[in-house]
Design a protein around this motif. Structure first.
Motif: not given
Length: 556
Positions: A228-229, A232-233, A236, A252, A254
């Motif tokens: 997930k991290e 997320d990156q 972003s 995810h 997004k």
């Protein structure tokens, strides 16, 4: 106890040293030396699958899950030709397989003996390495011993490092069944290949940092590579729009997980579709399922395309700039956090969300059909399963629904053929020891019905068979559906059902053909794990295509 034939002993000993344990054997006589050697050694997991076409896909399912080579062993003649569909699938899906084909001695080829064909290089167009071993009569033949040792090592090394199929053709002379108490040979592990990694070219950074519309497409990723991290990156950056396919095993909030749901309503709107055009495309993973995204990016002549990952790169859009051979997570670590100003991601995520909000009203009004079945099934599948998806319409319907993040999703998307879907799923269930559910169509299922002919199907293995009495996907494609030839030569209309097959193979069977019967049948199907289960769901052949096409019109 092992075979007395020395070049067969070399294979067995090197397989043990390199950890190749899973051996799928199709019965025969010419392969007796290796069959004796493998089955006499408790180190190996041996499986007997009579139909070589099914055996090939069964082995591929095991290798798919274990991420290491499984071996296939067959007799001489036409047997190894039946492995070819699995060989090509493994080649394009990048799954390690080692094919061991027994053969007659070279001087007995083309002299009129039965079960004798020209076996050398038979997979030439779809194999990463192939070799014919030398026959060895005694240990004094040092040169032949070394030649074979190198060939076997290279086959194993190539399958592991290059992620694909390799072939060893092995001639044997009679007698074939002689045994000895133990092997006196010594074998060496040699020439283990190293991972190949490339650096990221400066040109990529220049283009990436300047682009205000970057499209990242995530397709087949097995095993999953992102946490997930990482996602997320990646998301972003407001200039990055990420699209994922069902086989990417990525979920995810997004990310656009329904590519066709986003593109179909706007594909003929010149202004909207032009606004989606990216400055740069990055692909990560294997073959892309969505025909719409492929057609779109070819139509607009994508200028720059990079593929990220250690596996093979395909010039899908005819604009492949470079293949960056490194783990996608490592690639992410090199990206700048200094973002360009852009509303590219925000705009298209809002568009996608708008379509998702319209969907429930459409689903409420549609009758019993393929679309309704897939909606109900994906809503109610249990958590933490291995989900195998058949090809053709099954994988395409699956693309329209958000996947459960606890599922691990697989499909034979190398050649994308209907052959072997059931066999692969059973092999995967055996290799993973995880509850496995296969969703498949009727043509795929009946085509691979011999996939049920084995003694290894786990008791908690389940098949959802969507039977629309033909190749329903052909009704979705362009063409005259009312012509006399269509039902016979394209759609393949039939009146088959799976009940007799299930009875023959001791699989628990249920069928339904309406909404009201679904809930009761589903409860039994999901909760009964005492023996394999098959739920056959009949849908009306002639309305499925229109309901799917109307779905895209409704969103528009």
């Amino acid at each position: 106890m092992t075979t007395a034939i020395l070049h067969a002993q070399q294979i067995i000993l090197l397989f043990k040293k390199r950890g190749v344990k899973d051996i799928i054997i199709s019965p025969g006589s010419r392969n007796a030396p290796l069959t004796i050697g493998f089955t006499s050694d408790p180190y190996f997991n041996c499986y007997s699958i009579v139909d070589e076409r099914c055996a090939g896909h069964f082995a591929m399912g095991i290798a798919q899950q274990l991420q290491k080579p499984a071996a296939l062993l067959c007799t001489s003649g036409s047997a190894l030709l039946n492995y070819y569909p699995a060989v090509t699938e493994a080649f394009y899906s990048e799954i390690p397989l080692i094919i061991l084909s027994a053969d007659r001695p070279p001087h007995k080829i083309d002299i009129g003996d039965g079960q004798t064909i020209r076996q050398q290089h038979v997979y030439a167009n779809h194999i990463l390495f192939d070799a014919q071993l030398q026959m060895i009569a005694n240990t004094s033949q040092k040169e032949y011993l070394v030649t074979n040792e190198r060939a076997i090592n290279k086959a194993i090394n190539t399958a592991i490092s290059k992620h694909g199929p390799v072939h060893l053709n092995i001639p044997f002379e009679e007698p074939l069944y002689n045994k000895v108490d133990h092997s006196l040979l010594e074998v060496r592990v040699m020439d283990v290949l190293k991972d190949e990694t490339t650096i990221i070219p400066q040109e990529f950074f220049n283009q990436w940092n300047a682009a205000s519309r970057k499209l990242v497409i995530l397709s087949t990723l097995n095993p999953p590579v992102f946490e997930k991290e990482d996602l997320d990156q990646l998301t972003s950056d407001p200039s990055v729009l990420v699209m994922s396919e069902v086989s990417s095993n990525v979920v995810h909030d997004k990310i656009v997980w329904g590519i066709d749901t986003l593109i179909a309503p706007i594909e003929f709107d010149d202004e909207q579709i032009a606004a989606l055009q990216p400055d740069l495309v990055v692909t990560i993973g294997g073959m892309i399922v969505s025909k719409k995204i492929k057609q779109y990016l070819r139509r607009f002549e994508t200028k720059t395309h990079y593929h990220i990952g250690k596996r093979r790169a395909y010039d899908t859009f005819f604009k492949l700039t470079a293949h960056i051979k490194m783990p996608p997570t490592k690639w992410l670590s090199h990206l700048s956090n200094d973002f360009v100003s852009s509303d590219y991601q925000e705009h298209w995520l809002a568009h996608f969300q708008n379509y998702l909000e319209k969907r429930p009203a459409y689903f409420e009004q549609i009758p019993w059909s393929d679309m309704r079945v897939f909606q109900r099934v994906f809503d109610q599948l249990p958590d933490n399963i291995l989900l195998q998806l058949g090809n053709s319409s099954t994988i395409r319907y699956a693309q329209l629904f958000q996947m459960n993040p606890t599922h691990r999703v697989y499909s034979n998307r190398g050649t994308s053929g209907i052959d072997g879907c059931t066999s692969t799923a059973i092999g995967a269930a055996v290799g993973s020891n995880q509850q496995t559910i296969l969703i498949t169509g009727d043509i795929s299922f009946f085509y691979d019905s011999n996939g049920l002919w084995n003694n290894y199907i786990p008791s908690n293995f389940k098949i959802i068979l969507v039977n629309n009495s033909g190749g329903g996907i052909f009704r979705i494609l362009p063409g005259e559906k009312d012509e006399d030839y269509f039902a016979t030569y394209f759609e393949t209309k039939h009146e088959l059902n799976a009940s007799d097959l299930c009875h023959m193979h001791k699989i628990e069977y249920q069928n339904i053909d309406n909404e009201s019967a679904f809930a009761k049948a589903w409860e039994t199907f999901i909760n009964n794990n005492n023996k394999p289960q098959l739920l056959e769901i009949f849908t009306p052949r002639e309305i499925n295509d229109q309901i799917l096409l109307d779905y895209f019109k409704y969103l528009k």
